[in-house]
Design an enzyme around this catalytic site. Structure first.
Site, PDB file in Angstrom:
ATOM      1  CE  LYS A  39     -13.170 -17.517  -9.247  1.00 53.24           C
ATOM      2  NZ  LYS A  39     -12.072 -16.406  -8.932  1.00 53.24           N
ATOM      3  NE  ARG A 113     -14.995 -16.600  -3.009  1.00 52.22           N
ATOM      4  CZ  ARG A 113     -15.285 -16.154  -4.299  1.00 52.22           C
ATOM      5  NH1 ARG A 113     -16.024 -16.822  -5.273  1.00 52.22           N
ATOM      6  NH2 ARG A 113     -14.704 -15.123  -4.894  1.00 52.22           N
ATOM      7  NE  ARG A 152     -13.934  -7.931 -12.441  1.00 50.80           N
ATOM      8  CZ  ARG A 152     -13.636  -8.956 -12.014  1.00 50.80           C
ATOM      9  NH1 ARG A 152     -13.675 -10.227 -12.398  1.00 50.80           N
ATOM     10  NH2 ARG A 152     -13.667  -9.034 -10.474  1.00 50.80           N
ATOM     11  NE  ARG A 158     -17.251  -7.951  -9.272  1.00 53.07           N
ATOM     12  CZ  ARG A 158     -16.589  -9.210  -9.190  1.00 53.07           C
ATOM     13  NH1 ARG A 158     -16.722  -9.959 -10.119  1.00 53.07           N
ATOM     14  NH2 ARG A 158     -16.147  -9.716  -8.094  1.00 53.07           N
ATOM     15  NE  ARG A 169     -12.918  -9.290  -4.997  1.00 48.96           N
ATOM     16  CZ  ARG A 169     -12.857  -8.593  -5.947  1.00 48.96           C
ATOM     17  NH1 ARG A 169     -12.655  -7.434  -6.068  1.00 48.96           N
ATOM     18  NH2 ARG A 169     -12.980  -9.228  -7.417  1.00 48.96           N
TER      19      ARG A 169
END
Ligand code: ADP
Length: 216
Positions: A39, A113, A152, A158, A169
């Site tokens: 996204k 969300r 990632r 992150r 998540r």
């Protein structure tokens, strides 16, 4: 497990088109999909191509965390756990940004969300006279999602890209966010896009949808 969003979303295009608020110069596009679907990357590309303001609630929150603002302090531990930040805080944050965008030309990434967020967005957009033009859902199978997120984690560091948080998540997405797809499908706004391919290929698929709407 595969085909993350496929059961909830069948049929890519709608007959209502993506013209929406063209007459008033507004444009509202929602980019949805599970964590790791791409996204953020696509949001930046699309915002540039279509001259939209990119509003990414994840980026906004990370910037609050970095600044050490009160919101950032409240959000940090929730984000690290992989659970959602309370609706009222998120809605107030988005409201401020939307109200200062005139005409409203935005690409929303990572919002709404929850059902409460989707309802608040409807109210806010109707106050601003800017209907949702299109909801684009990036569809990627779950093995590929986990692979991307772990990749990632190595590249960007992150703090919520570790295996436990990723699992949370994904579950939060399934339980709280995925039901929204049915809501937007019923409204004739939903477009499912295959999120596997190069960044440019995926952008092309989304552009085709947004362009098709403009011509219809
Ligand atoms: P991803 O889609 O990869 O999970 P985001 O950057 O969109 O990443 O979000 C990271 C975290 O920020 C979420 O796990 C959540 O804690 C918080 N967050 C982002 N957007 C929202 C939102 N709309 N509502 C509640 N929490 C949010």
């Amino acid at each position: 497990m595969s085909g993350y969003d496929q059961a909830a979303v069948s049929g890519g295009t709608t007959d209502t088109g993506v013209l929406g608020g063209a007459a008033s110069g507004t444009k509202v596009v929602l980019l949805m999909g599970p964590p790791g679907a791409g996204k953020g990357t696509q949001a930046s590309r699309l915002a540039e191509t279509h001259d939209l303001l990119k509003l990414s609630t994840g980026d906004m929150l990370r910037s609050h965390v970095k600044q050490g603002s009160e919101l950032g302090l409240r959000a940090k531990s929730l984000m690290d756990e992989g659970v959602l930040v309370p609706d009222d805080l998120i809605i107030a944050m988005v409201r401020g940004e939307l109200e200062s965008s005139t005409p409203v030309r935005v690409l929303l990434d990572g919002f709404p969300r929850t059902t409460a967020q989707a309802e608040a967005l409807d109210v806010l957009l109707s106050e601003l006279g800017a209907p949702i033009d299109a909801v684009v859902v990036l569809s990627v199978d779950s093995e590929e999602l986990v692979r991307r997120l772990l990749g990632r984690a190595k590249a960007e560091g992150r703090s919520d890209d570790n295996e436990d948080t990723i699992r949370t998540r994904m579950q939060v997405y399934q339980e709280q966010t995925r039901p929204l797809l049915d809501y937007y499908k019923a409204a004739g706004k939903l477009h499912r896009v295959d999120g596997v391919g190069s960044e440019a290929e995926v952008s092309e698929r989304i552009n085709a949808i947004l362009e098709a709407g403009r011509k219809s």
